[in-house]
Design an enzyme around this catalytic site. Structure first.
Site, PDB file in Angstrom:
ATOM      1  N   TYR A  45       0.856  -1.192   0.000  1.00  0.00           N
ATOM      2  CA  TYR A  45       0.000   0.000   0.000  1.00  0.00           C
ATOM      3  C   TYR A  45       0.893   1.244   0.000  1.00  0.00           C
ATOM      4  O   TYR A  45       1.731   1.410   0.900  1.00  0.00           O
ATOM      5  CB  TYR A  45      -0.883  -0.060   1.246  1.00  0.00           C
ATOM      6  CG  TYR A  45      -1.527   1.224   1.700  1.00  0.00           C
ATOM      7  CD1 TYR A  45      -1.376   1.659   3.012  1.00  0.00           C
ATOM      8  CD2 TYR A  45      -2.327   1.986   0.849  1.00  0.00           C
ATOM      9  CE1 TYR A  45      -1.987   2.812   3.465  1.00  0.00           C
ATOM     10  CE2 TYR A  45      -2.942   3.145   1.296  1.00  0.00           C
ATOM     11  CZ  TYR A  45      -2.768   3.560   2.596  1.00  0.00           C
ATOM     12  OH  TYR A  45      -3.372   4.702   3.046  1.00  0.00           O
TER      13      TYR A  45
ATOM     14  N   LYS B 292     -12.765  -0.293   5.731  1.00  0.00           N
ATOM     15  CA  LYS B 292     -12.944  -1.088   4.509  1.00  0.00           C
ATOM     16  C   LYS B 292     -14.109  -2.059   4.624  1.00  0.00           C
ATOM     17  O   LYS B 292     -14.973  -2.116   3.766  1.00  0.00           O
ATOM     18  CB  LYS B 292     -11.664  -1.878   4.195  1.00  0.00           C
ATOM     19  CG  LYS B 292     -10.415  -1.026   4.209  1.00  0.00           C
ATOM     20  CD  LYS B 292     -10.416   0.033   3.125  1.00  0.00           C
ATOM     21  CE  LYS B 292      -9.166   0.884   3.206  1.00  0.00           C
ATOM     22  NZ  LYS B 292      -9.140   1.962   2.219  1.00  0.00           N
TER      23      LYS B 292
ATOM     24  N   ASP C  95      -1.557  -6.336   9.417  1.00  0.00           N
ATOM     25  CA  ASP C  95      -2.622  -5.384   9.140  1.00  0.00           C
ATOM     26  C   ASP C  95      -3.757  -6.167   8.477  1.00  0.00           C
ATOM     27  O   ASP C  95      -3.650  -6.557   7.309  1.00  0.00           O
ATOM     28  CB  ASP C  95      -2.095  -4.270   8.227  1.00  0.00           C
ATOM     29  CG  ASP C  95      -3.130  -3.186   7.960  1.00  0.00           C
ATOM     30  OD1 ASP C  95      -4.335  -3.421   8.205  1.00  0.00           O
ATOM     31  OD2 ASP C  95      -2.742  -2.111   7.486  1.00  0.00           O
TER      32      ASP C  95
ATOM     33  N   ILE D  87      -6.903  -5.263   7.860  1.00  0.00           N
ATOM     34  CA  ILE D  87      -7.966  -4.309   7.585  1.00  0.00           C
ATOM     35  C   ILE D  87      -8.992  -4.823   6.573  1.00  0.00           C
ATOM     36  O   ILE D  87     -10.137  -4.391   6.554  1.00  0.00           O
ATOM     37  CB  ILE D  87      -7.353  -2.965   7.135  1.00  0.00           C
ATOM     38  CG1 ILE D  87      -8.380  -1.846   7.196  1.00  0.00           C
ATOM     39  CG2 ILE D  87      -6.745  -3.078   5.759  1.00  0.00           C
ATOM     40  CD1 ILE D  87      -7.808  -0.485   6.828  1.00  0.00           C
TER      41      ILE D  87
END
Lengths: 502, 443
Positions: free
Chosen positions: B153, B277, B238, B240
């Site tokens: 990312y 998200k 992570d 998410i």
């Protein structure tokens, strides 16, 4: 048998000293090796104690820790933060929140006078929210109720709608002719990140800010922790009513420069916390001149600007910069809603700057601390209700004034005087003649007694870096009128027993 | 004669303020600017740029709206509202217990109930952006390094490095094995850091991966954890996109790996989560750090004072996420809809002759346009990206902004638009590919 023979020889003195010493040493060596191999591997210092309620987590350390290079490391910053905070400011807050006073439910609890929260008009807020908060989460976009307006990514430094509402509110609450420009605002999730973000923009690791003392204890965390910035105290004294002097500032500046530490700015609180006094127009001009001379920034924390109720006028540094020919690029203001509009848990802070580069950098940094979109919508709604805001501001000022008068009168009856300030949610009390010994130790003894015996939490001046021991900050806006009597009674209990021993 | 010399405003700003580490000059963000200037609208601007560079989930808004319409107690917040008075007392960085409990439950549900989460280990932050930065401050000193698998990312360059002074050393992954992380790649990255005299403090993985759109297999998660243990470093996962896997069985959380090992080595593991998200609520700014390490929990909580979530938001979400019926239905329906979108875009791209990495999660797909490059370089990729942005009018994210070691890959988001808009985008791609075929035939 074969082994025994040389030993026998040794025992009988044959083979000489060499064998006599060599063989036992060898045996000893092999014995140690054998025992070491058999010994269960010793634990290195435990990585961290596991919580008893962690599901399924066992206490034995991993074999791999032994093979590795010592215990699992966290950063130096984290290591220092993880230590229990021994500042009386935080200890007192913890004690009070752990055993909170309630007139009926917990009458022996600790009365919180160390938190500058303004709950005096909470009833007005309650009423407004219960009457106005239907369907506030979803908005009407194109006729239908929709969540997309606040669900999606918003500008990280706050919506223009909220900035405009804030600008209007600030003009009203400060009662001045200054108009605040929304495009010069950067909104953050509370004043704490606003201060820190400004620090990150104005100073590098190892640089310093000059801060007049006494100052708000949390500056030590908020401004120093992650930025690596140093705070240089500029001491103010009771003989000057704790008013800052340019000569003291100059002295501190020069002394710091000798150490080869670069000063990047001055941090002011106006109205001051914890003393509560206001900076005069003349002083603000002098400070601006000083900052220009030294080519440094000025950060003015004006978070209590809306809490003023006396005859003295509050002058924002924004006014001076606007009216005179000063370099605006070095002036930055910090503001927040929580003192003027007590909405529990609302986190809205603001950086207000005249410097485009600072605004640009601060805007980008707000992605780490943006205001929640539903909160922004709620606030726009509330701040736009002019009728409510006008009533709130008027009532608030009156109630702060009444409470202060009651509280200060109560202290006076006990022989405790406060500095004369008609601003802020606290008073600065002179207890110098009540501390057992003149010094920080004596002050802390009194503080502890007030906390543990009297069950009231005040903030001792030493937590605020006050150079003179014996001063205490008392916040009175978390009290009801009846509580004031209780507070005075408790102080009398401690003070009374104190003078009888002293 | 007096010569007036204009004294420029010379007051100095910090290195942080003037640095470019925020990365906002990269193509990842430049594409957004092009969109902002000419945004596509189904009705009013049908020739505008379609935003396919924003990983936002708008496919399940109706479920949220339905819940809020039917449950006014969640959004009512005032006198008489449950918890209002209690919330009015000293609000500190622990956050509402009810909200942390609700988050723990939600995270458990996403993982099919295979692991349990302790609400007292949840630290609240204003978004996962803040959570990742906070963890970096806690786990590494300035000048230390974190290992991050590529492609990653683009925001990490900013979130992990800007104010912390920490460096990112990439773990190179490539298409030969579908960009999976290998023990060799991990070791190579570690050695690379050592050769630059950098102390490695941890590994940060995103699972499911952004931009790949696929979940990491459990054998690989085991390898990564073993590596972290062997090097005595931390592991940040992570997660998410954990609620955005198309099928619940395809995602394995690092929490499950730990549970399988009876939580041995757990003190080095930290999970980041957010509602931006899975629940499509990035505007709410809700992130969490879940750590198995007491010191990290304590420190993170204290540091979260710089990035708190407002109590109204906590209260609202506590109500919503405690409603078991709502969360079960939401998780299931959201997965199905994302899966449907994914199928739609993959089929559409296939018809246009474009292959994608096999994905099973997230709000995007990882598209392979390397056959179209003029030259197999970053420059070639950016040239192609420019054409797609300015001629085809689609903003997609070039792999180079994700530090992909192979040029020609692009991340394409599909959940931040209506199905109709997605169809339009696919038509544009189809047309573009057709034109290129014609051109190459005529050459």
């Amino acid at each position: 048998m074969r082994l025994v023979v040389p030993l026998q020889g040794v025992a009988q003195g044959r083979g000489g000293l060499l064998l006599g010493s060599l063989i036992p040493c060898a045996l000893f060596y092999f014995l140690q090796l054998y025992l070491k191999r058999r010994r269960s591997p010793s634990d290195p210092s435990p990585p961290s104690s596991s919580s008893s309620n962690q599901p399924g987590m066992t206490r034995h350390s991993s074999l791999s820790n032994l093979l590795s290079r010592g215990p699992l490391r966290i950063s130096s910053l984290a290591t220092s933060i993880a230590k229990p905070d021994d500042s009386p400011y935080y200890m007192g807050l913890d004690r009070a929140s752990g055993d909170p006073y309630h007139r009926i439910a917990n009458p022996d609890g600790v009365i919180q006078l160390g938190l500058s929260e303004n709950r005096l008009c909470f009833d007005l807020i309650e009423k407004w929210t219960s009457e106005n908060l239907r369907d506030w989460v979803m908005g009407r976009e194109g006729g239908d109720l929709s969540i997309s307006g606040i669900a999606t990514y918003q500008p990280s430094d706050g919506t223009m709608k909220l900035k405009m509402a804030m600008a209007g509110f600030m003009s009203r609450v400060m009662g001045r002719d200054v108009s605040y420009e929304p495009s010069q605002m950067v909104l953050t999730a509370g004043v704490t990140p606003a201060i820190e973000t400004l620090c990150f923009c104005l100073a590098d690791h190892g640089n310093a800010f000059l801060v007049p003392t006494p100052y708000y204890p949390s500056f030590d965390r908020d401004m120093k922790w992650r930025t690596g910035v140093e705070l240089i105290p500029v001491h103010c004294r009771s003989k000057d009513n704790f008013v800052l002097s340019i000569s003291a500032l100059d002295q501190a500046f020069n002394q710091t420069r000798k150490r080869e530490t670069k000063i990047r700015g001055i941090l002011l609180s106006n109205p001051a916390n914890p003393v509560g006094n206001l900076l005069s127009r003349k002083m603000l001009e002098a400070l601006l001149k000083f900052a220009e001379e030294k080519n440094i920034h000025i950060v003015s924390d004006e978070i209590f600007a809306g809490s003023i109720y006396g005859e003295k006028e509050f002058v924002s540094i924004a006014e001076i910069v606007g009216s005179e020919d000063f370099d605006k690029n070095r002036v930055h203001i910090v503001y927040g809603l929580s003192k003027d509009l007590f909405l529990p848990g609302v986190r809205v802070g603001m950086i207000y700057s005249f410097n485009e580069n600072v605004l640009a950098a601060a805007r980008k940094l707000t992605r780490f601390s943006s205001v929640s979109a539903p909160t922004q919508r709620l606030l726009v709604s509330m701040l736009s209700d002019t009728r409510f805001i006008v009533e709130y501001i008027q009532t608030n000022k009156k109630r702060i004034q009444d409470m202060r008068d009651l509280f200060v009168a109560g202290l006076e009856e006990l022989g405790i005087k406060c500095t004369d300030s008609r601003s802020s949610l606290y008073c600065w009390a002179d207890m110098r003649n009540l501390i057992p010994t003149y010094g920080e130790k004596g002050e802390l003894e009194l503080w502890e007694k007030l906390l543990n015996v009297g069950k009231i939490n005040l903030t001792p001046g030493s937590a605020c870096h006050c150079i003179e021991p014996g001063w205490f900050r008392c916040c009175f806006t978390t009290l009801d009128k009846d509580d004031v009597r209780v507070v005075m009674g408790r102080i009398r209990k401690v003070v009374g027993s104190h003078t009888s021993c002293g | 004669m007096v010569i007036e010399i204009e004294k420029p405003s010379s007051v100095r700003l910090s290195k942080v303020a003037i640095s470019k580490t925020h990365g906002e000059d990269s193509p990842y963000f430049a594409g957004w600017k092009a969109y902002d200037e000419n945004p596509y609208d189904e009705v009013h601007n049908q020739s505008g740029v379609i935003q396919m560079g924003l990983a936002e989930n708008q496919v399940s808004f109706d479920l949220l709206e339905k819940y809020l319409e039917e449950h006014h107690e969640a959004s009512s917040w005032g006198k008489g509202a449950p918890g209002f008075r209690e919330n009015a007392l000293f609000q500190d960085y622990h956050g509402l217990k009810s909200f942390r409990q609700a988050m723990a439950n939600f995270m458990e549900q996403i993982r099919g109930g295979k692991v349990k989460f302790d609400p007292d280990r949840i630290v609240l932050t204003a978004g996962a952006t803040a959570a990742n930065e906070l963890l970096t401050f806690i786990l590494a000193d300035p000048g230390d390094a974190l290992l991050v698998p590529t492609p990653y990312y683009p925001g990490f360059d900013r979130d992990l490095r800007w104010r912390t002074g920490v460096k990112i050393v990439p773990i190179h992954c490539n298409s030969s094995n579908n960009f999976q992380i290998t023990p060799q790649a991990l070791e190579a990255a570690y050695q690379s850091a050592e050769s630059m005299d950098l102390k490695v403090r941890g590994i940060l993985i995103t699972n499911p991966s952004n931009p790949l759109g696929s979940a990491i297999q459990s054998s690989i998660l085991n390898d990564i954890l073993d590596f972290a243990v062997h090097k005595n470093i931390h592991l940040v996962s992570d997660e998410i996109y954990s609620g955005s896997t198309f099928s619940p069985s395809e995602f394995v959380s690092i929490a499950e790996i730990l549970r399988n090992r009876n939580y041995k080595d757990a003190e080095r593991v930290h999970i980041v989560y957010s509602l931006s998200k899975d629940l499509g609520l990035p505007g709410f700014r809700v992130g969490t750090i879940y750590s198995y390490n007491d010191d990290v929990v304590t420190t993170a909580r204290r540091m979260s004072s710089f990035t708190l979530i407002s109590s109204q938001t906590q209260h609202l979400l506590a109500c919503m996420l405690s409603n078991h019926e709502f969360t079960q239905n939401y998780i299931k329906t959201n997965r199905e809809r994302l899966n449907k979108r994914y199928d739609m875009i993959i089929q559409g791209l296939k018809k246009a002759g474009i292959e994608c990495l096999k994905g099973n999660a997230g709000l995007f797909c990882w598209m392979n346009l390397s056959p179209l490059l003029n030259e197999p370089t970053r420059q070639g990729e950016l040239e192609l990206w420019n054409i797609i942005l300015n001629q085809v009018k689609l903003n997609i994210s070039p792999g180079s902004s994700c530090h992909c070691s192979e040029p020609g890959w692009f991340r394409v988001c599909f959940a931040n638009m209506s199905e109709q808009t997605l169809r339009v985008a696919l038509q544009r791609i189809h047309k573009f590919m057709e034109q290129r075929k014609v051109c190459s035939v005529n050459r």
